[in-house]
Write a protein that holds these residues in place. Structure first.
Motif, PDB file in Angstrom:
ATOM      1  N   VAL A  19       0.832  -1.208   0.000  1.00 24.67           N
ATOM      2  CA  VAL A  19       0.000   0.000   0.000  1.00 24.67           C
ATOM      3  C   VAL A  19       0.867   1.259   0.000  1.00 24.67           C
ATOM      4  CG1 VAL A  19      -1.700   1.327   1.336  1.00 24.67           C
ATOM      5  CG2 VAL A  19      -1.968  -1.148   1.083  1.00 24.67           C
ATOM      6  N   TYR A  24      -0.852   4.974  -1.216  1.00 26.86           N
ATOM      7  CA  TYR A  24      -2.113   5.109  -0.501  1.00 26.86           C
ATOM      8  C   TYR A  24      -1.883   5.077   1.007  1.00 26.86           C
ATOM      9  CZ  TYR A  24      -3.744   3.736  -5.145  1.00 26.86           C
ATOM     10  OH  TYR A  24      -3.943   3.669  -6.494  1.00 26.86           O
ATOM     11  N   MET A  42      -7.408   6.097  -0.797  1.00 22.79           N
ATOM     12  CA  MET A  42      -6.746   6.885  -1.830  1.00 22.79           C
ATOM     13  C   MET A  42      -7.239   8.314  -1.684  1.00 22.79           C
ATOM     14  SD  MET A  42      -7.157   6.300  -5.905  1.00 22.79           S
ATOM     15  CE  MET A  42      -6.618   7.488  -7.096  1.00 22.79           C
ATOM     16  N   ARG A  43      -6.332   9.242  -1.669  1.00 24.23           N
ATOM     17  CA  ARG A  43      -6.720  10.650  -1.552  1.00 24.23           C
ATOM     18  C   ARG A  43      -7.091  11.184  -2.923  1.00 24.23           C
ATOM     19  NH1 ARG A  43      -4.418  15.917  -1.350  1.00 24.23           N
ATOM     20  NH2 ARG A  43      -5.504  17.163   0.209  1.00 24.23           N
ATOM     21  N   SER A  51     -11.896  10.040  -3.222  1.00 25.85           N
ATOM     22  CA  SER A  51     -11.222   9.363  -2.116  1.00 25.85           C
ATOM     23  C   SER A  51     -11.729   7.928  -1.915  1.00 25.85           C
ATOM     24  CB  SER A  51     -11.374  10.172  -0.825  1.00 25.85           C
ATOM     25  OG  SER A  51     -10.802  11.452  -0.980  1.00 25.85           O
ATOM     26  N   ARG A  53     -12.056   3.959  -1.151  1.00 27.30           N
ATOM     27  CA  ARG A  53     -11.550   3.130  -0.052  1.00 27.30           C
ATOM     28  C   ARG A  53     -11.814   1.668  -0.346  1.00 27.30           C
ATOM     29  NH1 ARG A  53     -10.731   5.994   4.996  1.00 27.30           N
ATOM     30  NH2 ARG A  53     -11.013   8.191   4.553  1.00 27.30           N
ATOM     31  N   ARG A 154      -3.395  -0.605  -7.501  1.00 30.28           N
ATOM     32  CA  ARG A 154      -3.741   0.637  -8.224  1.00 30.28           C
ATOM     33  C   ARG A 154      -4.930   0.405  -9.149  1.00 30.28           C
ATOM     34  NH1 ARG A 154       2.485   2.456  -9.295  1.00 30.28           N
ATOM     35  NH2 ARG A 154       2.740   3.641  -7.364  1.00 30.28           N
ATOM     36  N   MET A 157      -8.113   0.200  -6.933  1.00 33.88           N
ATOM     37  CA  MET A 157      -8.526   1.506  -6.425  1.00 33.88           C
ATOM     38  C   MET A 157      -9.083   2.381  -7.544  1.00 33.88           C
ATOM     39  SD  MET A 157      -8.178   1.212  -3.209  1.00 33.88           S
ATOM     40  CE  MET A 157      -8.208   2.838  -2.459  1.00 33.88           C
TER      41      MET A 157
END
Length: 166
Positions: A19, A24, A42-43, A51, A53, A154, A157
């Motif tokens: 992660v 993240y 993830m911002r 964002s 999750r 990645r 997400m």
């Protein structure tokens, strides 16, 4: 420390390493009543969900399940029930980290590198059926191609960020 506790801690460290390289954040629920050991956040993001999750249940095994494809991993029915279905706000996955039987072989390190031995694999149980056969455990198939890597995380997400469920 008991071997089961060592496996738990190693799997947490293994996932945290993946992660962190993916860029993240990790969060950890104070209580694991819902079969969630870690959350991944993830911002921002460029998709339809800001964002995104992902919540994960971690397992660690020294059984040679990684030698077959698909691998077969047995979960407690409670974990299976908590991870399956589409009725949760944050998508959930199972991550199984496979390690050598000998604890001293879990890490190989020197001044140049640190290698965490074997591999982690992920599985979404979102579409798995309800099991009402009275058994206390459920064996699930995990394709070996579903390695929990930086690239795979990645992609997962990104998919969540696009509003899709992995």
């Amino acid at each position: 420390m008991e071997l089961s506790r060592q496996k738990e801690q190693f799997s947490i460290a293994w996932v945290r390493a993946v992660v962190s390289v993916a860029g993240y954040a990790v969060y950890q629920p104070e209580v694991d009543d819902d079969s969630v050991d870690l959350g991944i956040a993830m911002r921002g993001g460029r998709g339809t969900v800001r964002s995104p999750r992902l919540e994960v249940q971690l397992k660690c095994t020294a059984e040679p399940i990684w030698q077959s494809d698909p691998m077969r991993f047995t979960l407690k029915k409670k974990n299976y029930d908590d991870l399956r279905g589409d009725d949760v706000l944050v998508p959930r996955m199972l991550i199984v980290v496979c390690v050598p039987e000998d604890v001293d072989q879990w890490i190989d390190q020197n001044e140049e590198r640190m290698i965490l031995q074997r591999c982690g694999y992920f599985l979404s149980l979102r579409t798995f059926p309800i099991r009402s056969d009275g058994r206390s455990s459920v064996t699930v198939p995990i394709p070996r191609r579903q390695q929990f890597t930086v690239a795979a995380l990645r992609d997962i997400m990104c998919e969540i960020g696009q509003g899709r469920r992995p």
